[in-house]
Design an enzyme around this catalytic site. Structure first.
Site, PDB file in Angstrom:
ATOM      1  N   SER A 140      39.761  34.882  26.645  1.00 37.16           N
ATOM      2  CA  SER A 140      38.500  34.707  27.369  1.00 37.16           C
ATOM      3  C   SER A 140      37.444  35.632  26.782  1.00 37.16           C
ATOM      4  O   SER A 140      37.762  36.652  26.162  1.00 37.16           O
ATOM      5  CB  SER A 140      38.702  35.059  28.855  1.00 37.16           C
ATOM      6  OG  SER A 140      37.471  35.092  29.548  1.00 37.16           O
ATOM      7  N   TYR A 153      40.561  41.371  35.931  1.00 39.07           N
ATOM      8  CA  TYR A 153      40.639  40.161  35.108  1.00 39.07           C
ATOM      9  C   TYR A 153      40.281  40.489  33.666  1.00 39.07           C
ATOM     10  O   TYR A 153      40.980  40.070  32.729  1.00 39.07           O
ATOM     11  CB  TYR A 153      39.722  39.069  35.654  1.00 39.07           C
ATOM     12  CG  TYR A 153      39.715  37.831  34.793  1.00 39.07           C
ATOM     13  CD1 TYR A 153      40.866  37.050  34.659  1.00 39.07           C
ATOM     14  CD2 TYR A 153      38.588  37.451  34.082  1.00 39.07           C
ATOM     15  CE1 TYR A 153      40.872  35.927  33.850  1.00 39.07           C
ATOM     16  CE2 TYR A 153      38.582  36.333  33.282  1.00 39.07           C
ATOM     17  CZ  TYR A 153      39.734  35.571  33.165  1.00 39.07           C
ATOM     18  OH  TYR A 153      39.740  34.454  32.356  1.00 39.07           O
TER      19      TYR A 153
END
Length: 254
Positions: A140, A153
């Site tokens: 990501s 995250y």
């Protein structure tokens, strides 16, 4: 006929990748927690190709379940396995670190980091036995930057980024290529999961611009896996044209 194993294949990136490779003649080994989706997915895929489709029902956070499932892969698929896509992952919440929910932290670290490790550990021997192959880790933009409310995250995806580089070094001897693909904002179930079913908040994440779609990432995986044998794409960051970094977007007023 070659075989690809994709984790988290019941929706989003994983399902799009499955469609792409099945249409190209690959056998599929698809994993997921939502067993109720398997029959529908199989019916969709069988219209696209003629290869074998084998489902594995387990949670990547459960190491014993991962090992048992991989050990039960039919011999013909195990012996033709050439690609592993570590796609299973999630984000939960956007709290600041001081207001974080520890259960959410555990779920993200256990899925995004430990789950990737458990699956890789179980599958790498199959690739080694087959003379090499390819591992694609879906990371990501959160593995390249941090942003407000992203804390754990971001930490988990930074770990994926680091593991991709470490795996590339460790598996070089085995002719196993490793690629890290890092998407920016993408319209999948990602935000719906992150905001725990709040459909309006999830929808607002993509308001005013065109995000990436699952098919864009499937195209990237296809590109990475179909390079000439002497070429490896180590790291690929993919952003919507309207997104400059993790927090800066060009949005149109409605």
């Amino acid at each position: 006929m070659k075989t690809i194993l994709i984790t988290g294949a019941t929706s989003g990136f994983g399902l799009a990748i499955a469609k792409k490779f099945y249409a190209q003649g690959y056998n599929l080994i698809l994993t997921g927690r939502r067993k109720e989706r398997f029959a529908e997915i199989e019916s969709i895929l069988t219209e696209l190709g003629e290869g074998k489709i084998h489902f594995l029902h387990f949670d990547v956070r459960n190491n014993e379940a991962v090992k048992q499932a991989v050990n039960q892969i039919p011999a013909d698929l195990a012996n033709s396995l050439s690609i592993l896509v570590n796609n299973a992952g999630l984000a939960l919440g956007r709290s600041t670190i001081d207001a974080g929910v520890t259960e959410d932290w555990d779920a993200m670290m256990d899925t995004n980091v430990k789950g990737l490790l458990y699956v890789s550990k179980a599958v790498i021997p199959l690739l080694q036995n087959n003379g090499g192959g390819q591992i694609v880790n879906i990371a990501s933009i959160a593995g390249k930057e941090v942003y407000p409310g992203g804390n754990v995250y971001c930490a988990s995806k930074h770990a994926v980024d680091a593991l991709s580089r470490a795996m590339r070094i460790d598996l070089l001897k085995d002719n196993i290529a490793v690629s890290n693909i890092a998407p920016g904002a993408a319209d999948t179930e990602f935000s719906l999961v992150r905001f725990k079913g709040d459909a309006q908040t999830a929808k607002d994440v993509y308001k005013g611009y065109t995000p990436l779609f699952a098919e864009d990432i499937a195209d990237a995986v296809e590109f990475v896996c179909n390079r000439p044998r002497h070429v490896n794409i180590d790291d690929l960051l993919i952003m919507p044209r309207a997104q400059a970094n993790a927090t800066i977007f060009k949005k149109e007023e409605n």
